[in-house]
Design a protein around this motif. Structure first.
Motif, PDB file in Angstrom:
ATOM      1  N   THR A  20       0.833  -1.596  -0.189  1.00  0.00           N
ATOM      2  CA  THR A  20       0.172   0.013   0.134  1.00  0.00           C
ATOM      3  C   THR A  20       1.352   1.032  -0.296  1.00  0.00           C
TER       4      THR A  20
ATOM      5  N   ASP B  96      -5.269   0.536   0.012  1.00  0.00           N
ATOM      6  CA  ASP B  96      -5.615  -0.046   2.265  1.00  0.00           C
ATOM      7  C   ASP B  96      -7.100  -0.636   1.933  1.00  0.00           C
TER       8      ASP B  96
ATOM      9  N   GLU C  43      -7.238  -5.318   2.025  1.00  0.00           N
ATOM     10  CA  GLU C  43      -7.640  -5.585   2.798  1.00  0.00           C
ATOM     11  C   GLU C  43      -8.954  -6.551   2.612  1.00  0.00           C
TER      12      GLU C  43
ATOM     13  N   ARG D 204       2.297  -5.651   8.323  1.00  0.00           N
ATOM     14  CA  ARG D 204       2.721  -3.996   7.743  1.00  0.00           C
ATOM     15  C   ARG D 204       4.253  -3.197   8.922  1.00  0.00           C
TER      16      ARG D 204
ATOM     17  N   HIS E   5       2.472   0.956   6.191  1.00  0.00           N
ATOM     18  CA  HIS E   5       2.133   0.188   4.895  1.00  0.00           C
ATOM     19  C   HIS E   5       2.118  -1.307   5.119  1.00  0.00           C
ATOM     20  N   TYR E   6       1.143  -1.412   4.565  1.00  0.00           N
ATOM     21  CA  TYR E   6       1.115  -3.477   3.942  1.00  0.00           C
ATOM     22  C   TYR E   6       1.919  -3.796   3.033  1.00  0.00           C
TER      23      TYR E   6
END
Length: 213
Positions: free
Chosen positions: A41, A59, A63, A76, A80-81
């Protein structure tokens, strides 16, 4: 000998040069390795292209992937993911390619827990000063972000002993050679060759019985 690909995770401090090592490895041995493309992300850096360096997602999109169980792992990092799509990895391993995941420590340990045969490599520059100089030299981040990454590296240094191999990135060609040798040797590991050994044992046992021994 085992023909199934070896799942490999490469991690390292931001600025360690792990991405450069992986690019050179794939350049030299394109038929032997496949680099898994992660989803993230974070925003693209200059020159990065969606679907090449990363799959850049919002995001909400990320998800949704989590909800659909479409990721091998995710974590994470610095707000950020980051995550690894499942299907591509499984396809490449079945083809006999060694699949390399360039991910953070959190994700690496999750992968190792799910798949114990995964090989974990941790990349580091030869010194703290070299790490700092590389981060500044990239010219892509503010001093505040660089400070955050160095502080993060302090925490990461406390978890890297969970990895199987340490790669000190001083000379690029030497690092690429070292990583290639490690991964090729992994194919000869006993735990990866049960099918071959069991077949051999069956044939030996049949021979013994035929000869009443």
């Amino acid at each position: 000998m085992n023909k199934t690909g070896v799942l490999t995770v490469v991690s390292g401090f931001s600025g360690s040069g792990k991405g450069t090592i992986m690019k050179e490895l794939l350049k030299k041995y394109p038929e032997q390795y496949a680099l898994s493309i992660s989803a993230t992300t974070r925003s693209p850096r200059p020159g990065e292209i969606d679907g090449r360096e990363y799959f850049f997602r919002t995001d909400e999109q990320f998800e949704q992937l989590i909800a659909e169980d479409g990721l091998l792992e995710y974590a994470r990092y610095c707000d950020h993911y980051y995550g690894t799509p499942k299907d591509y990895v499984k396809e490449q391993l079945a083809k006999g390619k060694d699949v390399i995941l360039e991910i953070e420590i959190q994700g690496a340990l999750k992968i190792k827990q799910k798949y114990p045969d995964t090989v974990l490599l941790f990349v580091t520059p030869p010194s703290f000063e070299a790490l700092k100089d590389r981060l500044i030299g990239r010219g892509t981040e503010t001093l505040e972000v660089i400070c955050d990454r160095l502080c993060r590296a302090c925490e990461e240094s406390k978890g890297c002993e969970a990895y199987d191999y340490l790669i000190i990135n001083d000379h690029l060609d030497d690092c690429v050679k070292q990583v290639h040798e490690i991964l090729q040797n992994e194919h000869a590991r006993m735990s990866r060759n049960d099918e071959f050994l069991n077949k051999f044992r069956v044939e030996l046992e049949a021979y013994r019985k035929e000869n009443n021994k």
